[in-house]
Design an enzyme around this catalytic site. Structure first.
Site, short mmCIF file in Angstrom:
data_model
loop_
_atom_site.label_atom_id
_atom_site.label_comp_id
_atom_site.label_asym_id
_atom_site.label_seq_id
_atom_site.Cartn_x
_atom_site.Cartn_y
_atom_site.Cartn_z
CB SER A 64 -0.95 -0.01 1.21
OG SER A 64 -0.21 -0.01 2.42
CG ASP A 107 6.09 -6.96 7.43
OD1 ASP A 107 6.29 -6.76 8.64
OD2 ASP A 107 5.08 -7.52 6.99
#
Length: 559
Positions: A92, A171
């Site tokens: 995103s 991440d």
């Protein structure tokens, strides 16, 4: 900003319309954007600047780490400086639709001499030897005071390090490619970067390659971003945003929106949004959605990669194929089940109805519509007021750390329970993706609807008997001889005796109070029918082999 011209069409077909937007459509889009801002879907400028600073700091750390590893490989200082590394973002954030406080998915691409297990995670080699701490990125990050909550997950399908860096959740993936140095003009979209890489590296590269390909294939990025931001918000509010549970994840939603943008390359976001619901409420699945032709390579080092192929019996079983645009093309929605597809199609149809009403009310100049009208589209689902019967899945452990691991395993298997239940004739299953936590227990819920009159008629009885025992016990602890690859939940090798799952059928009145008093359905309610009489003979199924419920229902009652 709208593109002023379209040199050539993008996509596998010609556009449906290349008409320029009208003043009314521009006004509708402004009210749509007002609705999105009112729901706090945009990060502040300060937050965006901070994320850029975080990525810059992380990039500096990774470049220095690769330099140290190069020197340890006995390369000269000058040569070590040239090898470098590159940080990419995906998901995103890269698509430009992240909200406030969202995490950032990142990938570091490194030269081939940087072994991921040894130097990224710090795992021992075959002889049991570990790399020195100053050469292991995980150790370097642990020693940095800006890093919190570092969790390496080297055994994941896509190996990852989860961390909070300078206050931002991240991440971090690592992809060693078959080059001795990463050039400054490195293009991650070139298929040659996949040559001779291992499976974990190919999967790590895939996130960036797919995200960047989507952005390359939309005719107007700003229109795409506004539309996708709305669609993602709608999907979360309506309970259909979850790849794990059999709905769609962020990448799949992005590809659906991108395809509509290709078909209406000059349209405003409001028009694209209306076309989105109109198209997918009528889509003939399993016809695949594709943004570009599927490429099949014959080059050495590339031809071994599996590409989605509808002639392959395994791929042909996919119910809702949405195909990634980067090589190797694959289906991003293989988790979709009959039940989740049905729920999504219902939501597409609802979205189409709401958008049609908004456009009809707007008039030619769009002056009769405000941001409040768009809020009807994204109003929260009334899932907990919709059904008379529910299934509660209760996941528990003795401490938060064990619960996190156990929940991850059970949640990843919930779609298999959906598949077991939907095999029962005349049973409608609606899994809800949001979990509800209490101490060291997590709850998931499925809505259930029974076509009791059909069941009773087939059984030749006055009261339908609905036995949930077999599908639930098979899912929990009984191997299914018809599916040798599916291991029951309770057979997980890492499970301890305190890790439990309990499955209970509930009537709506038995739901926890905070859920029971969610907003009732309005005009679209289907609960006006006569009440269904349900009897739970034994109210709880657990993994210990306890007896399960036998649900009885009057054949005169409606589902």
């Amino acid at each position: 900003m709208l593109g002023t011209s379209v040199a050539r069409h993008k996509g596998i077909t010609e556009p449906v319309s290349t008409a320029a937007p009208t003043p009314g459509e521009l006004r509708l889009t402004r009210t749509l954007e007002e609705c999105l801002h009112a729901n706090n879907l945009y990060p502040s400028r300060e937050e965006q600047r901070h994320r850029l600073d975080v990525l810059g700091a992380l990039n500096a750390m990774v470049v220095e780490w690769v330099r140290r590893v190069a020197l340890a490989q006995r390369l000269s200082e000058d040569v070590a400086e040239e090898h470098g590394a590159r940080i990419f973002t995906f998901g995103s954030y890269r698509l430009g639709v992240n909200g406030p406080g969202a995490d950032v998915d990142t990938l570091c691409v490194v030269p081939r001499f940087v072994d991921r297990n040894r130097y990224f995670f710090g795992l021992p080699d075959e002889q049991g030897s570990r790399a020195p701490t100053q050469l292991v990125l995980a150790d370097i990050l642990r020693q940095d005071e800006r890093v919190e909550e570092l969790v390496p997950v080297e055994s994941a399908y896509v190996p990852v390090m989860k961390l909070r860096f300078m206050g931002v959740e991240m991440d971090l993936l690592c992809a060693p490619i078959a080059l001795m140095k990463i050039p400054k003009n490195f293009n991650i979209l070139e298929d040659a970067v996949l040559r001779n890489v291992d499976d974990a590296t190919q999967r790590s590269l895939n996130g960036v390659r797919v995200t960047d390909s989507i952005l390359e294939l939309v005719p107007d990025v700003d229109t795409f971003r506004t539309t996708l931001r709305c669609v993602k918000f709608w999907a979360k509010r309506r309970g259909i945003y979850s790849n794990v549970l059999g709905y769609l994840g962020g990448v799949a939603w992005a590809m659906l929106v991108a395809r509509v943008c290709q078909l209406y390359p000059r349209a405003t976001s409001a028009v694209v949004l209306g076309a989105f619901y109109r198209l997918y409420s009528q889509w003939q699945w399993p016809k695949p959605v594709k943004l570009c032709p599927i490429v099949r390579h014959q080059h050495a080092g590339l031809r071994q990669l599996k590409v989605w192929d509808p002639s392959d019996p395994r791929d042909r079983r996919h119910l809702m194929p949405i195909i990634t645009p980067a090589y190797p093309s694959m289906n991003s929605t293989y988790n979709v089940t009959q039940s989740t597809l049905r729920v999504m199609m219902e939501e597409f149809a609802r979205g189409q109805r709401v958008c049609a009403e908004i456009f009809a009310a707007a008039g030619p100049d769009g002056a009769s519509v405000s941001a409040r009208d768009w809020s009807q589209l994204v109003e929260p689902s009334d899932f907990f007021a919709r059904y008379k019967n529910y299934l509660q899945i209760e996941i528990s452990a003795s401490n938060p750390e064990d619960l996190k691991k156990w929940r991850g395993h059970v949640e990843s298997r919930l779609r298999l329970l959906v598949q077991r239940l939907e095999m029962m004739p005349h049973v409608y299953v609606h899994p809800w993706p949001e979990a509800y936590e209490r101490s060291t227990t997590v709850f998931f819920y499925f809505g259930l609807r029974f076509e009791t009159d059909k069941i009773a008629r087939e059984e030749g009885t006055q009261r339908a008997r609905i036995d949930l025992n077999t599908p639930v016990e098979t899912w929990l602890s009984t191997p299914d001889p018809r599916d040798t690859r599916s291991v029951p939940v309770m057979f997980w090798p890492e499970r301890t005796s305190d890790m439990l799952v309990r499955v209970s059928p509930l009537k709506r009145a038995q739901l926890p109070e905070p859920l029971r008093f969610q907003r009732k359905r309005t005009a679209e309610t289907r609960e006006k029918a006569a009440p269904t009489e349900l009897e739970t003979k034994k109210p709880r199924i657990d993994g210990s082999g306890a007896s399960s419920p036998l649900v009885s229902a009057s054949s005169e009652s409606k589902p």
